[in-house]
Motif scaffolding. Structure first.
Motif, short mmCIF file in Angstrom:
data_model
loop_
_atom_site.label_atom_id
_atom_site.label_comp_id
_atom_site.label_asym_id
_atom_site.label_seq_id
_atom_site.Cartn_x
_atom_site.Cartn_y
_atom_site.Cartn_z
N UNK A 224 -0.14 -18.58 96.92
CA UNK A 224 0.81 -17.14 96.82
C UNK A 224 2.26 -17.87 97.16
N UNK A 225 2.32 -18.79 98.01
CA UNK A 225 3.57 -19.39 98.54
C UNK A 225 4.15 -20.06 97.24
N UNK A 226 3.68 -20.87 96.34
CA UNK A 226 4.02 -21.40 95.37
C UNK A 226 4.46 -20.51 94.20
N UNK A 227 3.62 -19.41 94.06
CA UNK A 227 4.25 -18.48 93.04
C UNK A 227 5.48 -17.83 93.29
N UNK A 228 5.29 -17.41 94.73
CA UNK A 228 6.51 -16.86 95.26
C UNK A 228 7.92 -17.75 95.12
N UNK A 229 7.78 -18.90 95.45
CA UNK A 229 8.89 -19.72 95.35
C UNK A 229 9.43 -19.82 93.72
N UNK A 230 8.39 -19.99 92.91
CA UNK A 230 8.92 -19.84 91.53
C UNK A 230 9.42 -18.85 90.80
N UNK A 231 9.27 -17.65 91.48
CA UNK A 231 10.23 -16.53 91.05
C UNK A 231 11.06 -16.12 92.19
#
Length: 78
Positions: free
Chosen positions: A20-27
């Protein structure tokens, strides 16, 4: 007709190997935003939905669906 939304975000995120953290950072949103979308608490805007789909390499319609979609309109002219 129900306005209940079915969310497939978690499935696609995991298939992409992202937290979730990686996806959040990507967007550019918080991890909590991703969590609330995945749990059906928050319905994302069109722009956010498009960003999610782009990062995950899927169409928006693969991330979200209506539980009870409306019947198709007959737009043919008589």
């Amino acid at each position: 007709m129900s306005d209940e939304l079915i969310v497939f975000l978690r499935t696609h995120r995991k298939q992409a190997g992202l937290t979730q953290k990686e996806l959040a950072a990507a967007i550019s949103v918080s991890r909590k935003t991703i969590n609330t979308i995945e749990n059906g608490v928050f319905v994302p805007s069109t722009i956010l939905s498009l960003r999610l789909a782009h990062v995950l390499g899927v169409e928006v319609a693969q991330l979200f669906a209506l539980a009870d979609p409306p019947e198709s309109l007959d737009l043919s002219s008589d």
